[in-house]
Design a protein around this motif. Structure first.
Motif, short mmCIF file in Angstrom:
data_model
loop_
_atom_site.label_atom_id
_atom_site.label_comp_id
_atom_site.label_asym_id
_atom_site.label_seq_id
_atom_site.Cartn_x
_atom_site.Cartn_y
_atom_site.Cartn_z
N PRO A 195 0.80 -1.23 0.00
CA PRO A 195 0.00 0.00 0.00
C PRO A 195 0.83 1.27 0.00
N LEU A 196 2.11 1.19 0.40
CA LEU A 196 2.93 2.38 0.57
C LEU A 196 4.02 2.56 -0.48
N ILE A 197 4.30 1.53 -1.23
CA ILE A 197 5.53 1.47 -2.02
C ILE A 197 5.71 2.66 -2.96
N GLU A 198 4.63 3.23 -3.47
CA GLU A 198 4.74 4.35 -4.41
C GLU A 198 4.53 5.70 -3.75
N ASN A 199 4.35 5.70 -2.42
CA ASN A 199 4.10 6.95 -1.71
C ASN A 199 5.41 7.67 -1.41
N LYS A 200 5.47 8.95 -1.69
CA LYS A 200 6.72 9.70 -1.53
C LYS A 200 7.15 9.84 -0.07
N LYS A 201 6.22 9.61 0.88
CA LYS A 201 6.58 9.69 2.29
C LYS A 201 7.06 8.35 2.86
N TYR A 202 7.02 7.31 2.05
CA TYR A 202 7.40 5.97 2.53
C TYR A 202 8.91 5.89 2.76
N LEU A 203 9.29 5.45 3.97
CA LEU A 203 10.69 5.39 4.36
C LEU A 203 11.26 3.98 4.42
N GLY A 204 10.42 2.97 4.14
CA GLY A 204 10.90 1.59 4.16
C GLY A 204 10.27 0.77 5.25
N ILE A 205 10.71 -0.48 5.32
CA ILE A 205 10.19 -1.43 6.30
C ILE A 205 11.18 -1.59 7.45
N LEU A 206 10.68 -1.50 8.66
CA LEU A 206 11.46 -1.78 9.87
C LEU A 206 10.71 -2.86 10.64
N ALA A 207 11.31 -4.04 10.73
CA ALA A 207 10.62 -5.20 11.31
C ALA A 207 10.27 -4.98 12.77
N ASN A 208 9.19 -5.63 13.20
CA ASN A 208 8.74 -5.53 14.59
C ASN A 208 9.87 -5.82 15.57
N PRO A 209 10.09 -4.94 16.55
CA PRO A 209 11.13 -5.20 17.56
C PRO A 209 10.61 -6.17 18.62
N ILE A 210 11.35 -7.22 18.89
CA ILE A 210 10.97 -8.22 19.89
C ILE A 210 12.05 -8.27 20.97
N ASN A 211 11.65 -8.13 22.21
CA ASN A 211 12.62 -8.15 23.32
C ASN A 211 12.97 -9.60 23.63
N PHE A 360 15.89 -17.00 14.10
CA PHE A 360 15.39 -16.01 13.16
C PHE A 360 14.96 -14.73 13.87
N VAL A 361 14.17 -14.86 14.94
CA VAL A 361 13.69 -13.67 15.65
C VAL A 361 14.85 -12.91 16.28
N ARG A 362 15.81 -13.65 16.84
CA ARG A 362 16.98 -13.00 17.43
C ARG A 362 17.78 -12.22 16.38
N LYS A 363 17.86 -12.77 15.19
CA LYS A 363 18.65 -12.13 14.14
C LYS A 363 17.93 -10.95 13.50
N GLU A 364 16.65 -11.13 13.17
CA GLU A 364 15.94 -10.14 12.35
C GLU A 364 15.04 -9.19 13.14
N HIS A 365 14.77 -9.51 14.41
CA HIS A 365 13.79 -8.71 15.16
C HIS A 365 14.30 -8.25 16.53
N HIS A 366 15.58 -8.42 16.81
CA HIS A 366 16.09 -8.06 18.13
C HIS A 366 15.78 -6.60 18.45
#
Length: 381
Positions: A195-211, A360-366
């Motif tokens: 839904p955002l890919i063509e929007n000029k305000k889109y800054l990218g994807i930042l994956a959910n942070p998991i403690n 996976f979660v430790r690597k990509e969502h820490h």
């Protein structure tokens, strides 16, 4: 930096706060707890009067006559009462386009105050908003959380009423104001990129942070019965495709009654939900997703086998193989029965997937690593 996180729906902001604090930032959260989930907040705007025994009577009467919830108005009033404190932050992040969850005119008024009192404001796309509903109505994806609506399932229609609030004229004013004034919008997972890919305000994807420092993994070793857990939020059950899980579990119960235990809950607080999924070996999360949401990720960090969104787009993004860290759930009862049956008959597979999920979660969502990425985006925009 001084950082204000407004709103909460999935514990995303609370986990992000923990990562930011670890990096030495000053962080304040303000939210209403998101109903029965009861998420924590530094400053709570939870409706208290209209959810008390005394206030609930006029609330119910008012809703029947005027069709809107006075508890939403109370959210806004309580936010207004604390709004003078919410100033001079270096960064403000809104959980979505209606982070206060009040009536539209008051929401817009309060958001304008936040912009006026602070330097940088960013927006998250991690759920339903104007951009996602507009995109979903175009039916560009193979399937979506609106499948039940498009299939005209009568009992499902009420669950989608609030979707259309986000494209109604009162909310469009909020959407327009936000996109004229925010520094940018961030997607929390792959489901919100399209839904955002063509929007000029889109800054990218930042994956959910998991403690993951707080989450103690549990080895998925089967000593007796295999426990399968399905936690239902009745307010979005059609959005998540829960009926497919329920039908699959009926078959699995009959097929493996001596090998399994099935736990099904409805609308329980987040803390109780956690206790149940800690006991489970398999967690059934959602059918209509391309990537994992917060509940799925926390269960994966525990080492559970999670049936959730793990589509080709997700696998390609993270360079993974099918069934490597989670089971891609589909709107197909026979498929779900087949996948569950295979795991029940091959418990070693559960151990393998569970261990992969933890890594996976430790690597990509820490949470600290993700907090660093948020800070980098905020500082450069």
């Amino acid at each position: 930096m001084r950082i204000l996180l407004v709103g909460e729906f999935s514990r995303l902001h609370n986990s992000l706060k923990e990562g930011l604090l670890a990096l030495g930032h000053e962080v304040v959260t303000v939210n209403n707890g998101d109903g029965f989930k009861n998420f924590p907040a530094d400053i709570s705007i939870r409706a208290r009067f209209f959810k008390s025994k005394l206030g609930n009577i006029p609330r119910q009467i008012w809703f029947r006559i005027f069709k809107y919830d006075l508890a939403l108005l109370e959210h806004g009033i309580r936010f207004w009462m604390v709004s003078k404190k919410l100033k001079n932050f270096d960064v403000v992040q809104l959980i979505n386009e209606s982070p206060i969850q009040t009536v539209s005119k008051l929401e817009l008024f309060l958001l304008k105050r936040i912009f006026k009192q602070n330097q940088k404001v960013f927006l998250l796309c991690c759920g339903i908003d104007f951009m996602t509903v507009t995109h979903l109505l175009q039916k560009k994806e193979r399937y979506s959380v609106m499948n039940a609506y498009f299939e005209n399932i009568p009992e499902a229609q009420k669950q989608f009423d609030y979707f259309f609030d986000f494209i109604a004229p009162p909310h469009q004013k909020i959407h327009t104001y936000l996109y004229e004034n925010i520094r940018g919008v961030i997607a929390s997972d792959i489901d919100y990129v399209a839904p955002l890919i063509e929007n000029k305000k889109y800054l990218g994807i930042l994956a959910n942070p998991i403690n993951t420092d707080k989450i103690v993994p549990i080895e998925n070793i089967i000593s007796n019965r295999i426990i399968i857990f399905l936690g239902i939020n009745t307010g979005n059950s059609y959005k998540k495709g829960i009926s497919y899980f329920e039908k699959a579990l009926e078959i699995i119960q009959e097929k493996y009654s001596e090998k399994i235990e099935i736990i099904i809950t409805k609308d329980i607080p987040y803390s109780d939900y956690q206790k149940h999924f800690e006991k489970a070996h398999i967690l059934l999360d959602q059918v209509y997703g391309y990537d994992q949401g917060f509940n799925a990720l926390e269960a994966m960090a525990k080492g559970k086998v999670v049936f959730t969104g793990a589509e080709t787009e997700f696998l390609n993004h993270y360079h993974l193989h099918e069934d490597e860290v989670a089971i891609n759930a589909l709107a197909d009862v026979n498929y779900l029965v087949e996948k569950l049956s295979y795991l029940i008959e091959n418990p070693k597979e559960m151990e393998r997937i569970g261990k992969n999920a933890i890594q996976f979660v430790r690597k990509e969502h820490h949470y600290i690593e993700q907090a660093k990425k948020y800070v980098a985006v905020w500082e450069t925009n």
